[in-house]
Design a protein around this motif. Sequence first.
Motif, PDB file in Angstrom:
ATOM      1  N   SER A   1      73.318 -44.497  33.081  1.00 25.80           N
ATOM      2  CA  SER A   1      74.444 -45.007  32.298  1.00 25.80           C
ATOM      3  C   SER A   1      75.318 -43.873  31.769  1.00 25.80           C
ATOM      4  O   SER A   1      76.549 -43.951  31.798  1.00 25.80           O
ATOM      5  N   GLN A   2      74.682 -42.798  31.286  1.00 24.77           N
ATOM      6  CA  GLN A   2      75.443 -41.664  30.771  1.00 24.77           C
ATOM      7  C   GLN A   2      76.173 -40.937  31.895  1.00 24.77           C
ATOM      8  O   GLN A   2      77.342 -40.571  31.766  1.00 24.77           O
ATOM      9  N   MET A   3      75.484 -40.721  33.016  1.00 29.87           N
ATOM     10  CA  MET A   3      76.116 -40.022  34.138  1.00 29.87           C
ATOM     11  C   MET A   3      77.304 -40.783  34.696  1.00 29.87           C
ATOM     12  O   MET A   3      78.253 -40.177  35.199  1.00 29.87           O
ATOM     13  N   ALA A   4      77.257 -42.112  34.627  1.00 34.66           N
ATOM     14  CA  ALA A   4      78.331 -42.933  35.183  1.00 34.66           C
ATOM     15  C   ALA A   4      79.532 -43.043  34.265  1.00 34.66           C
ATOM     16  O   ALA A   4      80.574 -43.578  34.673  1.00 34.66           O
ATOM     17  N   MET A   5      79.422 -42.526  33.036  1.00 34.48           N
ATOM     18  CA  MET A   5      80.539 -42.599  32.100  1.00 34.48           C
ATOM     19  C   MET A   5      81.725 -41.781  32.596  1.00 34.48           C
ATOM     20  O   MET A   5      81.556 -40.666  33.094  1.00 34.48           O
ATOM     21  N   PRO A   6      82.953 -42.314  32.477  1.00 33.89           N
ATOM     22  CA  PRO A   6      84.133 -41.490  32.754  1.00 33.89           C
ATOM     23  C   PRO A   6      84.108 -40.257  31.869  1.00 33.89           C
ATOM     24  O   PRO A   6      83.673 -40.321  30.717  1.00 33.89           O
ATOM     25  N   ARG A   7      84.606 -39.135  32.387  1.00 36.99           N
ATOM     26  CA  ARG A   7      84.424 -37.892  31.650  1.00 36.99           C
ATOM     27  C   ARG A   7      85.495 -36.864  32.000  1.00 36.99           C
ATOM     28  O   ARG A   7      86.275 -37.029  32.932  1.00 36.99           O
ATOM     29  N   CYS A   8      85.483 -35.810  31.211  1.00 35.42           N
ATOM     30  CA  CYS A   8      86.263 -34.615  31.527  1.00 35.42           C
ATOM     31  C   CYS A   8      85.604 -33.924  32.706  1.00 35.42           C
ATOM     32  O   CYS A   8      84.391 -34.014  32.898  1.00 35.42           O
ATOM     33  N   GLY A   9      86.396 -33.204  33.482  1.00 36.54           N
ATOM     34  CA  GLY A   9      85.857 -32.590  34.677  1.00 36.54           C
ATOM     35  C   GLY A   9      85.217 -31.237  34.506  1.00 36.54           C
ATOM     36  O   GLY A   9      84.630 -30.720  35.453  1.00 36.54           O
ATOM     37  N   TYR A  10      85.313 -30.641  33.315  1.00 35.29           N
ATOM     38  CA  TYR A  10      84.727 -29.325  33.134  1.00 35.29           C
ATOM     39  C   TYR A  10      83.222 -29.435  32.993  1.00 35.29           C
ATOM     40  O   TYR A  10      82.700 -30.412  32.471  1.00 35.29           O
ATOM     41  N   HIS A  11      82.485 -28.414  33.471  1.00 30.89           N
ATOM     42  CA  HIS A  11      81.028 -28.471  33.391  1.00 30.89           C
ATOM     43  C   HIS A  11      80.546 -28.391  31.952  1.00 30.89           C
ATOM     44  O   HIS A  11      81.213 -27.864  31.073  1.00 30.89           O
ATOM     45  N   ASP A  12      79.360 -28.943  31.710  1.00 33.05           N
ATOM     46  CA  ASP A  12      78.809 -28.990  30.358  1.00 33.05           C
ATOM     47  C   ASP A  12      78.202 -27.671  29.926  1.00 33.05           C
ATOM     48  O   ASP A  12      78.319 -27.267  28.774  1.00 33.05           O
ATOM     49  N   ILE A  13      77.512 -27.006  30.839  1.00 32.24           N
ATOM     50  CA  ILE A  13      76.846 -25.745  30.527  1.00 32.24           C
ATOM     51  C   ILE A  13      77.074 -24.784  31.666  1.00 32.24           C
ATOM     52  O   ILE A  13      77.397 -25.181  32.782  1.00 32.24           O
ATOM     53  N   GLU A  14      76.903 -23.491  31.380  1.00 30.37           N
ATOM     54  CA  GLU A  14      77.032 -22.495  32.424  1.00 30.37           C
ATOM     55  C   GLU A  14      75.928 -22.699  33.455  1.00 30.37           C
ATOM     56  O   GLU A  14      74.786 -22.979  33.122  1.00 30.37           O
ATOM     57  N   THR A  15      76.288 -22.599  34.745  1.00 30.72           N
ATOM     58  CA  THR A  15      75.304 -22.745  35.805  1.00 30.72           C
ATOM     59  C   THR A  15      74.191 -21.737  35.611  1.00 30.72           C
ATOM     60  O   THR A  15      74.426 -20.564  35.328  1.00 30.72           O
ATOM     61  N   HIS A  16      72.966 -22.183  35.754  1.00 31.61           N
ATOM     62  CA  HIS A  16      71.836 -21.318  35.479  1.00 31.61           C
ATOM     63  C   HIS A  16      70.650 -21.729  36.319  1.00 31.61           C
ATOM     64  O   HIS A  16      70.611 -22.813  36.882  1.00 31.61           O
ATOM     65  N   GLU A  17      69.648 -20.871  36.416  1.00 27.68           N
ATOM     66  CA  GLU A  17      68.397 -21.210  37.054  1.00 27.68           C
ATOM     67  C   GLU A  17      67.482 -21.819  36.002  1.00 27.68           C
ATOM     68  O   GLU A  17      67.470 -21.425  34.846  1.00 27.68           O
ATOM     69  N   HIS A  18      66.691 -22.797  36.431  1.00 29.65           N
ATOM     70  CA  HIS A  18      65.839 -23.515  35.484  1.00 29.65           C
ATOM     71  C   HIS A  18      64.475 -22.849  35.372  1.00 29.65           C
ATOM     72  O   HIS A  18      63.695 -22.833  36.305  1.00 29.65           O
ATOM     73  N   THR A  19      64.216 -22.271  34.219  1.00 31.97           N
ATOM     74  CA  THR A  19      62.876 -21.818  33.874  1.00 31.97           C
ATOM     75  C   THR A  19      62.620 -22.309  32.461  1.00 31.97           C
ATOM     76  O   THR A  19      63.512 -22.825  31.790  1.00 31.97           O
ATOM     77  N   HIS A  20      61.434 -22.143  31.973  1.00 36.50           N
ATOM     78  CA  HIS A  20      61.117 -22.653  30.642  1.00 36.50           C
ATOM     79  C   HIS A  20      61.972 -21.997  29.567  1.00 36.50           C
ATOM     80  O   HIS A  20      62.217 -22.589  28.521  1.00 36.50           O
TER      81      HIS A  20
END
Length: 309
Positions: A121-140
């Motif tokens: 539901s959240q992902m399907a919301m209309p939104r601004c096109g800018y990314h939310d966070i800086e692209t990163h690798e996922h570690t703990h």
Amino acid sequence: MAFKLLPFSCILFLASSILPVLSHIQGPHLRANTLSGNERNPSPFGFLKAIQGCRKGDTVKGIRDLKLYLAHFGYLHYQKNPNDRDLKEDHFDEELEAAVKSYQVYYHLNATGTLDGPTVSQMAMPRCGYHDIETHEHTHNSLHIVSRYQLFQGRPRWASGQLTYAYGPTFPARFIPPVDRAFGKWATASSGYFRFSRTTSYQGANLKVSFQRVDHRDGSPFNGSGGVLAHAFTPRDGRLHFDADERWAIGAVPNTFDIETLALHEIGHLIGLDHSQFESAIMWGSFAPGVTKGLTSDDIQGIRDLYGF
């Protein structure tokens, strides 16, 4: 709505399949007019419903689109992976699970790592096109999220608060007053630090406001009706684009988007604010139709932090 010369836009991954269309003013709203009936087209985020409930280990058609969505908005680093084979596969791998969890944390959802109903539901919301966070690798320890306003990496800002703005030649005249008001609200919130002056010279203005559609040659095409609503560039580029294929109105009109609300958000990007994790803030990244929003203390604190007034 730090794009490093790319706008906060909006969607490279789906736009390639959408053809440019013509638009016109219809009643009180700006709408698209196509031979096929653009209002009947499915949302560009419609693939999410078909894969709702997916989790690590599943292989389902549409998971590749989920990876593209999360990569575009900063939750995956496939763009930097020399072997991008996984991006082309519909397999829910461990890295995708970590990205889904990061998305859920950002939007204050239960961090299950599963593509559950609230997440879809959240992902399907209309939104601004800018990314939310800086692209990163996922570690703990790799994901650091500020719990309120955020500034762009490198803290880009304007050297002066005295900025000119202008509208593109096809900008609908009836939408000029609400966007003017949005500039005025930011000026007031800045205690006069920002002074926005409208000029007739579009090319010479610091800030350029226009309606665009699909591929409009700024590197980040829109995706038709639904999905991404608008985007803007960071200081000191100055471009702000509204998607002409959306339904726009002035005020809280059902099934439309308030132009002043989106203008407030995108102007925030123009002067240096990233997305906020405070849902009431104007810099929250998604928007519901038929509602209006204004500036909050979170937004104002962010701009004061950046400019020191």
